[in-house]
Design an enzyme around this catalytic site. Structure first.
Site, PDB file in Angstrom:
ATOM      1  N   GLY A   8       1.506   4.010  -1.263  1.00 20.57           N
ATOM      2  CA  GLY A   8       0.135   4.089  -0.785  1.00 20.57           C
ATOM      3  C   GLY A   8       0.104   3.647   0.658  1.00 20.57           C
ATOM      4  O   GLY A   8       0.428   2.507   0.965  1.00 20.57           O
ATOM      5  N   VAL A   9      -0.229   4.567   1.535  1.00 22.48           N
ATOM      6  CA  VAL A   9      -0.312   4.201   2.945  1.00 22.48           C
ATOM      7  C   VAL A   9      -1.766   4.295   3.332  1.00 22.48           C
ATOM      8  O   VAL A   9      -2.334   5.381   3.399  1.00 22.48           O
ATOM      9  CB  VAL A   9       0.577   5.113   3.818  1.00 22.48           C
ATOM     10  CG1 VAL A   9       0.408   4.814   5.284  1.00 22.48           C
ATOM     11  CG2 VAL A   9       2.040   4.940   3.409  1.00 22.48           C
ATOM     12  N   LYS A  36      -5.427   2.249   5.259  1.00 22.18           N
ATOM     13  CA  LYS A  36      -5.932   1.790   6.538  1.00 22.18           C
ATOM     14  C   LYS A  36      -5.461   0.365   6.813  1.00 22.18           C
ATOM     15  O   LYS A  36      -5.129   0.019   7.932  1.00 22.18           O
ATOM     16  CB  LYS A  36      -7.461   1.863   6.520  1.00 22.18           C
ATOM     17  CG  LYS A  36      -8.049   2.242   7.861  1.00 22.18           C
ATOM     18  CD  LYS A  36      -9.515   2.632   7.726  1.00 22.18           C
ATOM     19  CE  LYS A  36     -10.369   1.490   7.304  1.00 22.18           C
ATOM     20  NZ  LYS A  36     -11.106   1.397   6.135  1.00 22.18           N
ATOM     21  N   GLU A  37      -5.474  -0.453   5.778  1.00 21.59           N
ATOM     22  CA  GLU A  37      -5.203  -1.867   5.992  1.00 21.59           C
ATOM     23  C   GLU A  37      -3.905  -2.343   5.356  1.00 21.59           C
ATOM     24  O   GLU A  37      -3.591  -3.529   5.418  1.00 21.59           O
ATOM     25  CB  GLU A  37      -6.371  -2.688   5.445  1.00 21.59           C
ATOM     26  CG  GLU A  37      -7.685  -2.260   6.079  1.00 21.59           C
ATOM     27  CD  GLU A  37      -8.734  -3.359   6.049  1.00 21.59           C
ATOM     28  OE1 GLU A  37      -8.928  -3.930   4.972  1.00 21.59           O
ATOM     29  OE2 GLU A  37      -9.336  -3.626   7.102  1.00 21.59           O
ATOM     30  N   GLY A  78       0.205   4.781 -12.308  1.00 23.86           N
ATOM     31  CA  GLY A  78      -1.179   5.175 -12.551  1.00 23.86           C
ATOM     32  C   GLY A  78      -1.866   5.604 -11.285  1.00 23.86           C
ATOM     33  O   GLY A  78      -1.235   5.746 -10.243  1.00 23.86           O
ATOM     34  N   GLU A 133      -5.744   5.443  -8.891  1.00 18.75           N
ATOM     35  CA  GLU A 133      -7.043   4.806  -8.667  1.00 18.75           C
ATOM     36  C   GLU A 133      -8.119   5.572  -9.438  1.00 18.75           C
ATOM     37  O   GLU A 133      -8.081   6.797  -9.479  1.00 18.75           O
ATOM     38  CB  GLU A 133      -7.398   4.858  -7.175  1.00 18.75           C
ATOM     39  CG  GLU A 133      -6.436   4.114  -6.285  1.00 18.75           C
ATOM     40  CD  GLU A 133      -6.664   4.433  -4.793  1.00 18.75           C
ATOM     41  OE1 GLU A 133      -7.657   5.126  -4.472  1.00 18.75           O
ATOM     42  OE2 GLU A 133      -5.843   3.990  -3.975  1.00 18.75           O
ATOM     43  N   ASP A 167     -13.922  -7.415  -3.374  1.00 15.64           N
ATOM     44  CA  ASP A 167     -13.807  -6.090  -2.731  1.00 15.64           C
ATOM     45  C   ASP A 167     -13.585  -5.037  -3.813  1.00 15.64           C
ATOM     46  O   ASP A 167     -12.819  -4.095  -3.646  1.00 15.64           O
ATOM     47  CB  ASP A 167     -12.654  -6.095  -1.725  1.00 15.64           C
ATOM     48  CG  ASP A 167     -12.560  -4.799  -0.915  1.00 15.64           C
ATOM     49  OD1 ASP A 167     -13.611  -4.142  -0.707  1.00 15.64           O
ATOM     50  OD2 ASP A 167     -11.446  -4.428  -0.501  1.00 15.64           O
ATOM     51  N   ASN A 211      -9.903   0.218  -6.118  1.00 15.76           N
ATOM     52  CA  ASN A 211      -8.984  -0.887  -6.385  1.00 15.76           C
ATOM     53  C   ASN A 211      -8.776  -1.119  -7.876  1.00 15.76           C
ATOM     54  O   ASN A 211      -8.320  -2.178  -8.298  1.00 15.76           O
ATOM     55  CB  ASN A 211      -9.477  -2.160  -5.691  1.00 15.76           C
ATOM     56  CG  ASN A 211      -9.279  -2.058  -4.189  1.00 15.76           C
ATOM     57  OD1 ASN A 211      -8.336  -1.417  -3.728  1.00 15.76           O
ATOM     58  ND2 ASN A 211     -10.166  -2.677  -3.433  1.00 15.76           N
TER      59      ASN A 211
HETATM   60  N1  ADP Z   1       1.958  -2.918  -7.282  1.00 12.61           N
HETATM   61  C1  ADP Z   1       1.793  -1.624  -6.976  1.00 12.61           C
HETATM   62  N2  ADP Z   1       2.567  -0.680  -7.549  1.00 12.61           N
HETATM   63  C2  ADP Z   1       2.404   0.630  -7.249  1.00 12.61           C
HETATM   64  N3  ADP Z   1       1.500   1.103  -6.370  1.00 12.61           N
HETATM   65  C3  ADP Z   1       0.696   0.213  -5.752  1.00 12.61           C
HETATM   66  C4  ADP Z   1       0.800  -1.189  -6.010  1.00 12.61           C
HETATM   67  N4  ADP Z   1      -0.120  -1.817  -5.250  1.00 12.61           N
HETATM   68  C5  ADP Z   1      -0.759  -0.862  -4.554  1.00 12.61           C
HETATM   69  N5  ADP Z   1      -0.276   0.361  -4.842  1.00 12.61           N
HETATM   70  C6  ADP Z   1      -0.721   1.659  -4.270  1.00 12.61           C
HETATM   71  O1  ADP Z   1      -1.065   1.492  -2.914  1.00 12.61           O
HETATM   72  C7  ADP Z   1      -2.450   1.785  -2.697  1.00 12.61           C
HETATM   73  C8  ADP Z   1      -3.044   0.804  -1.691  1.00 12.61           C
HETATM   74  O2  ADP Z   1      -2.951  -0.510  -2.195  1.00 12.61           O
HETATM   75  P1  ADP Z   1      -4.106  -1.572  -2.036  1.00 12.61           P
HETATM   76  O3  ADP Z   1      -3.587  -2.855  -2.569  1.00 12.61           O
HETATM   77  O4  ADP Z   1      -5.354  -1.060  -2.632  1.00 12.61           O
HETATM   78  O5  ADP Z   1      -4.229  -1.699  -0.438  1.00 12.61           O
HETATM   79  P2  ADP Z   1      -5.296  -1.135   0.635  1.00 12.61           P
HETATM   80  O6  ADP Z   1      -6.432  -0.517  -0.114  1.00 12.61           O
HETATM   81  O7  ADP Z   1      -5.697  -2.356   1.401  1.00 12.61           O
HETATM   82  O8  ADP Z   1      -4.530  -0.162   1.467  1.00 12.61           O
HETATM   83  C9  ADP Z   1      -3.078   1.697  -4.088  1.00 12.61           C
HETATM   84  O9  ADP Z   1      -4.193   2.487  -4.215  1.00 12.61           O
HETATM   85  C10 ADP Z   1      -1.953   2.166  -4.981  1.00 12.61           C
HETATM   86  O10 ADP Z   1      -1.928   3.564  -5.032  1.00 12.61           O
HETATM   87 MG    MG Z   2      -7.294  -0.778  -1.885  1.00 12.86          MG
END
Ligand code: ADP
Ligand code: MG
Length: 299
Positions: free
Chosen positions: A101-102, A104-105, A190, A192, A226, A231
């Protein structure tokens, strides 16, 4: 961005990490760390330091300025390499896989431990864009303006939340380690909720979300703050996980109740908007998660 770091990392030697560390430490005082300062604290001679700096610059782990003096500053990729190195040295990380998952933050990557366990590494990225503007107004490097410190703080906060709620049985990735702006946690499968075209058994899914919000609040005293359909992950077994906790607050926070309420309302609003549960009631749900009401009747 961290793709660059992962690539460059394989080519780095201890001497390169020493230079990166010296720049990191001096960045609390200088936007660009003078080469003289780097030489002094690295204890390398000028020739060695020059060689290392040019190498790091070529890999785009650091940025160079020539005016008004020759100096260097870390890029995110350089900061990533320091965190990756720490995880490798600690025996947590062996190899990187694909990006998960790439955003914004944050950038999240699939990775493997030395024993072959799949983990996820999340790099927080905060304030790289806005810091130039704030800097002019507020002066160089205060806790809340420097991207390096803000990103590290976000990782610390997220890791802290996971270590509070995971042992209480809240459905979150298992926290493994934290270094600088990065956290290591168990990899999950999985998607979101926001990405799904269909949510099977929405009533059960919403109840499971509310049960977990309640558990985090009543057993760990933690509020996500948040929470939204972005999330919450629905796993292939149709159970949920709550991710992305850097903004969490504890229940003694002055706005704790409002934040908890907003979390619950965001989730309920999602199920209503999707016409999944048109009669779900946010007040009932809020009473339930705070332990003041019965299990809500949802339809
Ligand atoms: N532990 C994890 N295992 C697999 N994928 C993850 C995990 N944590 C985050 N991701 C993936 O990365 C995305 C972004 O992570 P997230 O924690 O929501 O950071 P942000 O929304 O700040 O970029 C998630 O929507 C998910 O698809
Ligand atoms: Mg997120």
């Amino acid at each position: 961005m961290s793709a660059e770091a992962i690539q460059a990392f394989k080519n780095l030697e201890n001497e390169d990490f020493r230079i990166l560390q010296v720049i990191e430490a001096a960045m609390t005082k200088h936007e660009y760390v003078p080469k003289e300062v780097i030489i002094k604290y690295s204890k390398f001679n000028e020739e060695e330091a020059t060689f290392r700096l040019e190498k790091l610059h070529k890999f785009r782990l650091i940025r160079q300025t020539r005016q008004p003096y020759l100096g260097y500053t870390l890029n995110y990729a350089g900061y990533d390499c320091l965190a990756i190195n720490a995880f490798v040295k600690a025996g947590i990380l062996e190899a990187f896989g694909k990006p998960l998952g790439v955003g914004k933050e944050a950038d999240v990557y699939d990775a493997l431990t030395p024993t072959g366990e799949r983990i996820a590494i999340k790099f927080h990225r905060l304030g790289r864009i806005s810091f130039r503007q704030t800097r002019r107004k507020r002066g160089w490097t205060t806790e809340d303006t420097h991207w390096l410190l803000r990103s590290r703080k976000a990782a610390e906060k997220e890791y802290e939340a996971l270590t509070f709620v995971y042992p209480k049985g809240v459905a979150v990735p298992k926290p493994i380690s934290q270094n600088r702006h990065a956290i290591a946690m168990s990899a999950i499968e999985g998607a979101e909720l926001a990405q799904l075209r269909e949510i099977p058994n929405p009533k059960k899914v919403l109840m499971e979300i509310l049960r977990n919000i309640r558990k985090a609040y009543l057993k760990a005293g933690v509020i996500h703050a948040d929470l939204s359909e972005y999330n919450i992950i629905l796993k292939p077994d149709n159970h949920i996980l709550i991710i992305d906790w850097p903004q969490h607050v504890t229940k003694d926070h002055p706005n704790a109740q409002q934040l908890l309420k907003r979390d619950v309302e965001n989730i309920i609003a999602f199920f209503k908007r999707k016409h999944l549960l048109p009669n779900a009631n946010p007040e009932e749900a809020f009473a339930y998660v705070t332990g003041k009401g019965e299990k809500p009747t949802i339809s």
